[in-house]
Motif scaffolding. Sequence first.
Motif, PDB file in Angstrom:
ATOM      1  N   PHE A   1       0.890  -1.107   0.014  1.00 54.87           N
ATOM      2  CA  PHE A   1       0.182  -0.047   0.154  1.00 54.87           C
ATOM      3  C   PHE A   1       0.791   1.187  -0.134  1.00 54.87           C
ATOM      4  O   PHE A   1       1.898   1.295   0.652  1.00 54.87           O
ATOM      5  CB  PHE A   1      -0.853  -0.013   1.277  1.00 54.87           C
ATOM      6  CG  PHE A   1      -2.114  -0.931   1.070  1.00 54.87           C
ATOM      7  CD1 PHE A   1      -2.564  -1.257   0.002  1.00 54.87           C
ATOM      8  CD2 PHE A   1      -2.572  -1.459   2.343  1.00 54.87           C
ATOM      9  CE1 PHE A   1      -3.508  -2.581  -0.113  1.00 54.87           C
ATOM     10  CE2 PHE A   1      -3.515  -2.377   2.271  1.00 54.87           C
ATOM     11  CZ  PHE A   1      -4.115  -2.887   1.035  1.00 54.87           C
ATOM     12  N   GLY A   2       0.383   2.302  -0.799  1.00 57.13           N
ATOM     13  CA  GLY A   2       1.199   3.577  -0.736  1.00 57.13           C
ATOM     14  C   GLY A   2       2.364   3.629  -1.910  1.00 57.13           C
ATOM     15  O   GLY A   2       2.954   4.633  -1.799  1.00 57.13           O
ATOM     16  N   ALA A   3       2.488   2.570  -2.574  1.00 51.27           N
ATOM     17  CA  ALA A   3       3.731   2.323  -3.290  1.00 51.27           C
ATOM     18  C   ALA A   3       3.157   1.629  -4.699  1.00 51.27           C
ATOM     19  O   ALA A   3       2.299   1.109  -4.857  1.00 51.27           O
ATOM     20  CB  ALA A   3       4.657   1.443  -2.981  1.00 51.27           C
ATOM     21  N   THR A   4       4.102   2.296  -5.836  1.00 49.70           N
ATOM     22  CA  THR A   4       3.993   1.600  -7.334  1.00 49.70           C
ATOM     23  C   THR A   4       4.762   1.009  -7.351  1.00 49.70           C
ATOM     24  O   THR A   4       6.339   1.091  -7.405  1.00 49.70           O
ATOM     25  CB  THR A   4       3.909   2.895  -8.306  1.00 49.70           C
ATOM     26  OG1 THR A   4       2.818   3.865  -8.171  1.00 49.70           O
ATOM     27  CG2 THR A   4       3.984   2.387  -9.538  1.00 49.70           C
ATOM     28  N   VAL A   5       4.671  -0.538  -7.936  1.00 43.34           N
ATOM     29  CA  VAL A   5       5.590  -1.470  -7.904  1.00 43.34           C
ATOM     30  C   VAL A   5       5.773  -1.643  -9.460  1.00 43.34           C
ATOM     31  O   VAL A   5       5.070  -1.884 -10.140  1.00 43.34           O
ATOM     32  CB  VAL A   5       5.470  -2.757  -7.263  1.00 43.34           C
ATOM     33  CG1 VAL A   5       6.323  -3.622  -7.470  1.00 43.34           C
ATOM     34  CG2 VAL A   5       4.932  -2.631  -5.845  1.00 43.34           C
ATOM     35  N   PRO A   6       7.107  -1.586  -9.965  1.00 45.49           N
ATOM     36  CA  PRO A   6       7.492  -1.880 -11.618  1.00 45.49           C
ATOM     37  C   PRO A   6       7.389  -3.414 -11.645  1.00 45.49           C
ATOM     38  O   PRO A   6       8.118  -4.061 -10.997  1.00 45.49           O
ATOM     39  CB  PRO A   6       8.828  -1.042 -11.694  1.00 45.49           C
ATOM     40  CG  PRO A   6       9.436  -1.182 -10.300  1.00 45.49           C
ATOM     41  CD  PRO A   6       8.320  -1.015  -9.256  1.00 45.49           C
ATOM     42  N   ALA A   7       6.840  -3.699 -12.839  1.00 44.27           N
ATOM     43  CA  ALA A   7       7.079  -4.829 -13.322  1.00 44.27           C
ATOM     44  C   ALA A   7       7.758  -5.055 -14.581  1.00 44.27           C
ATOM     45  O   ALA A   7       7.294  -4.582 -15.782  1.00 44.27           O
ATOM     46  CB  ALA A   7       5.745  -5.590 -13.475  1.00 44.27           C
ATOM     47  N   LEU A   8       8.934  -5.457 -14.600  1.00 44.87           N
ATOM     48  CA  LEU A   8      10.051  -5.380 -15.726  1.00 44.87           C
ATOM     49  C   LEU A   8      10.041  -6.715 -16.506  1.00 44.87           C
ATOM     50  O   LEU A   8      10.301  -7.840 -16.182  1.00 44.87           O
ATOM     51  CB  LEU A   8      11.552  -5.163 -15.161  1.00 44.87           C
ATOM     52  CG  LEU A   8      11.445  -3.847 -14.145  1.00 44.87           C
ATOM     53  CD1 LEU A   8      12.957  -3.862 -13.820  1.00 44.87           C
ATOM     54  CD2 LEU A   8      11.163  -2.740 -15.015  1.00 44.87           C
ATOM     55  N   LEU A   9       9.344  -6.397 -17.582  1.00 47.57           N
ATOM     56  CA  LEU A   9       9.260  -7.570 -18.641  1.00 47.57           C
ATOM     57  C   LEU A   9      10.021  -7.183 -19.775  1.00 47.57           C
ATOM     58  O   LEU A   9      10.205  -6.015 -20.405  1.00 47.57           O
ATOM     59  CB  LEU A   9       7.912  -7.818 -19.136  1.00 47.57           C
ATOM     60  CG  LEU A   9       6.615  -7.986 -18.110  1.00 47.57           C
ATOM     61  CD1 LEU A   9       5.533  -7.821 -18.654  1.00 47.57           C
ATOM     62  CD2 LEU A   9       6.965  -9.461 -17.659  1.00 47.57           C
ATOM     63  N   THR A  10      10.823  -8.129 -20.491  1.00 48.67           N
ATOM     64  CA  THR A  10      11.798  -8.068 -21.462  1.00 48.67           C
ATOM     65  C   THR A  10      11.405  -8.481 -22.647  1.00 48.67           C
ATOM     66  O   THR A  10      11.109  -9.675 -22.953  1.00 48.67           O
ATOM     67  CB  THR A  10      13.363  -8.483 -21.134  1.00 48.67           C
ATOM     68  OG1 THR A  10      13.586  -7.972 -19.896  1.00 48.67           O
ATOM     69  CG2 THR A  10      14.304  -8.265 -22.198  1.00 48.67           C
ATOM     70  N   VAL A  11      11.450  -7.681 -23.685  1.00 48.83           N
ATOM     71  CA  VAL A  11      11.013  -8.008 -25.141  1.00 48.83           C
ATOM     72  C   VAL A  11      12.022  -7.546 -25.917  1.00 48.83           C
ATOM     73  O   VAL A  11      12.556  -6.677 -25.889  1.00 48.83           O
ATOM     74  CB  VAL A  11       9.553  -7.312 -25.537  1.00 48.83           C
ATOM     75  CG1 VAL A  11       8.984  -7.851 -26.888  1.00 48.83           C
ATOM     76  CG2 VAL A  11       8.487  -7.703 -24.385  1.00 48.83           C
ATOM     77  N   ARG A  12      12.383  -8.458 -26.875  1.00 50.93           N
ATOM     78  CA  ARG A  12      13.367  -8.151 -27.984  1.00 50.93           C
ATOM     79  C   ARG A  12      13.039  -8.932 -29.274  1.00 50.93           C
ATOM     80  O   ARG A  12      12.116  -9.498 -29.542  1.00 50.93           O
ATOM     81  CB  ARG A  12      14.683  -9.084 -27.503  1.00 50.93           C
ATOM     82  CG  ARG A  12      14.722 -10.613 -27.365  1.00 50.93           C
ATOM     83  CD  ARG A  12      15.908 -11.231 -26.891  1.00 50.93           C
ATOM     84  NE  ARG A  12      15.817 -12.610 -26.430  1.00 50.93           N
ATOM     85  CZ  ARG A  12      15.820 -13.362 -27.339  1.00 50.93           C
ATOM     86  NH1 ARG A  12      16.040 -13.173 -28.917  1.00 50.93           N
ATOM     87  NH2 ARG A  12      15.839 -14.808 -27.227  1.00 50.93           N
ATOM     88  N   THR A  13      13.861  -8.328 -30.280  1.00 52.97           N
ATOM     89  CA  THR A  13      13.503  -8.805 -31.675  1.00 52.97           C
ATOM     90  C   THR A  13      14.309 -10.131 -31.785  1.00 52.97           C
ATOM     91  O   THR A  13      14.958 -10.526 -30.989  1.00 52.97           O
ATOM     92  CB  THR A  13      14.275  -7.972 -32.474  1.00 52.97           C
ATOM     93  OG1 THR A  13      15.929  -7.721 -32.320  1.00 52.97           O
ATOM     94  CG2 THR A  13      13.822  -6.512 -32.628  1.00 52.97           C
ATOM     95  N   ALA A  14      13.578 -11.029 -32.654  1.00 48.56           N
ATOM     96  CA  ALA A  14      14.069 -12.253 -32.693  1.00 48.56           C
ATOM     97  C   ALA A  14      15.407 -12.534 -33.377  1.00 48.56           C
ATOM     98  O   ALA A  14      16.053 -13.509 -32.818  1.00 48.56           O
ATOM     99  CB  ALA A  14      13.225 -12.821 -33.860  1.00 48.56           C
ATOM    100  N   ASP A  15      16.176 -11.488 -33.806  1.00 54.07           N
ATOM    101  CA  ASP A  15      17.419 -11.643 -34.280  1.00 54.07           C
ATOM    102  C   ASP A  15      18.539 -10.920 -33.334  1.00 54.07           C
ATOM    103  O   ASP A  15      19.610 -10.633 -33.617  1.00 54.07           O
ATOM    104  CB  ASP A  15      18.071 -11.049 -35.732  1.00 54.07           C
ATOM    105  CG  ASP A  15      17.134  -9.664 -35.679  1.00 54.07           C
ATOM    106  OD1 ASP A  15      16.759  -9.086 -34.965  1.00 54.07           O
ATOM    107  OD2 ASP A  15      17.584  -9.014 -36.731  1.00 54.07           O
ATOM    108  N   TYR A  16      17.920 -10.625 -32.155  1.00 52.48           N
ATOM    109  CA  TYR A  16      18.932  -9.819 -30.973  1.00 52.48           C
ATOM    110  C   TYR A  16      19.776 -10.596 -30.486  1.00 52.48           C
ATOM    111  O   TYR A  16      19.731 -11.943 -30.297  1.00 52.48           O
ATOM    112  CB  TYR A  16      17.910  -9.463 -29.963  1.00 52.48           C
ATOM    113  CG  TYR A  16      18.717  -8.765 -28.716  1.00 52.48           C
ATOM    114  CD1 TYR A  16      19.097  -7.505 -28.878  1.00 52.48           C
ATOM    115  CD2 TYR A  16      18.993  -9.762 -27.571  1.00 52.48           C
ATOM    116  CE1 TYR A  16      19.978  -6.923 -27.775  1.00 52.48           C
ATOM    117  CE2 TYR A  16      19.713  -9.121 -26.552  1.00 52.48           C
ATOM    118  CZ  TYR A  16      20.161  -7.839 -26.533  1.00 52.48           C
ATOM    119  OH  TYR A  16      20.716  -7.375 -25.601  1.00 52.48           O
ATOM    120  N   SER A  17      20.990 -10.221 -30.419  1.00 47.82           N
ATOM    121  CA  SER A  17      22.191 -10.976 -29.974  1.00 47.82           C
ATOM    122  C   SER A  17      22.900  -9.884 -28.653  1.00 47.82           C
ATOM    123  O   SER A  17      22.828  -8.756 -28.813  1.00 47.82           O
ATOM    124  CB  SER A  17      23.231 -10.872 -30.775  1.00 47.82           C
ATOM    125  OG  SER A  17      24.483 -11.445 -30.416  1.00 47.82           O
ATOM    126  N   ALA A  18      22.714 -10.585 -27.449  1.00 52.86           N
ATOM    127  CA  ALA A  18      23.285 -10.142 -26.401  1.00 52.86           C
ATOM    128  C   ALA A  18      24.912  -9.784 -26.385  1.00 52.86           C
ATOM    129  O   ALA A  18      25.227  -8.774 -25.468  1.00 52.86           O
ATOM    130  CB  ALA A  18      22.884 -10.783 -24.938  1.00 52.86           C
TER     131      ALA A  18
END
Length: 438
Positions: free
Chosen positions: A124-141
């Motif tokens: 209560f009293g806070a905003t919690v971030p939800a971090l979801l990662t989306v990338r392109t199919a040919d992405y290379s880390a």
Amino acid sequence: MTRPTARQRVVSRGASGALLALLLLPLLLLIGSPPASAVDTLCLPGPDKACIAGTLRTDAGVLPDVTLTITDEAGTVTEVTTSETGKWNLQVDKEGTYVVKLDESTLPKDLTVDTGEVTVQAKFGATVPALLTVRTADYSASTSKFDELLQSSVNGIRLGLLLALASVGLSLIYGTTGLSNFAHAEQVTLGGMLGYWLVNLHSMNLWLGGVLVVLLCSGTGWLQDRALWQPLRRRGLGLIQLMIVTIGLSLALQYTFQLLVGARTVRVVQENPAVSEFGPVTITHQSLVAMGISIVVLAAVGYALLRTRIGRATRAVSDNPALASASGIDTDRVIRLVWTVAMGLAGLSGLLYALVVNGIKWDSGMQILLLLFAAVTLGGLGTAFGALIGALIIGLVVELSPVLGMPGDFKYATAMLILILLLLVRPQGLLGKAQRVG
């Protein structure tokens, strides 16, 4: 000295009133502007409410119309959809664990999920971030160190050019008056804020809005000297007193910006810029245009200083004001022109900074000011071309230091360290002239 006549006192009061009016004009325009329209529904946490929020985006831009499901501890499922800006949020009335999951079927075909499900703890009293990662199919880390250095070098040159627009004006003011203007960075912030008001809130064409920003900022510079700095100089105030005035003006402008726009970051344009790739280097079209404008404007300033009569007069006043005045040069006119040009360049720098950095805040000037003084001191106090070289060096150091192992939070400290080390070897700066003290 002769006492001013009644007519002179009236003229002085009128000039002071005109100064106050023009200095407040851009701020009054911001005050009278309507609040930015909310693109997304705002989620406000409270004593018995909590918020879960996030933004879905890739390097290519934001992801609208993507569906997510939020499941509470009791198994109740709630669906949300991202807005046109890729943002989503959900207000919940129970504390505890929530599972946020992305519906892959709603993603564009060329994208895939890297992290499609996360667990968050709502309070209560806070905003919690939800971090979801989306990338392109040919992405290379994996990215080679050479590619990182190349990308950071381009970013450093971009930052250096934007800093140079403001630092050249700061250096010219110091060269002609001896004054270190601590309010100069707030003029940079003012340029970004006016761009936000004209282009974002009132849908003005970006090019036309940019011209108006430069004209308004130049006008404030002209009136600042006409009704504030020139009278203070004629009253014989020392540089310490004048510097304290600039510090007070800086604080007043900072908190005025905070009053008008709050603590949020404002943007000149809402649309995400198009991106171009040149080998391993990725850069937005806005950055390319901003760099081009900076190069053209800096070249024009350099040409004016070297080849025009007023430029030679400016350099003469900077080298020896007393001798320049004895030679028939109107030093007050030259100094007023310097203030006008310097404030216009600072406003242009702020507008471009807000464009390529994706926004500007009320306190952006505090961060920019250190970089400006570092650039001016590194290049040599009072030398416009030294400020240009110093700004490019500072921009490169700031952007390259994280790639070379320095933590990102310390990249600005790295620029200060380089400055200190250079001054230990060459106190006058790169292009400054050695002078005897005492």
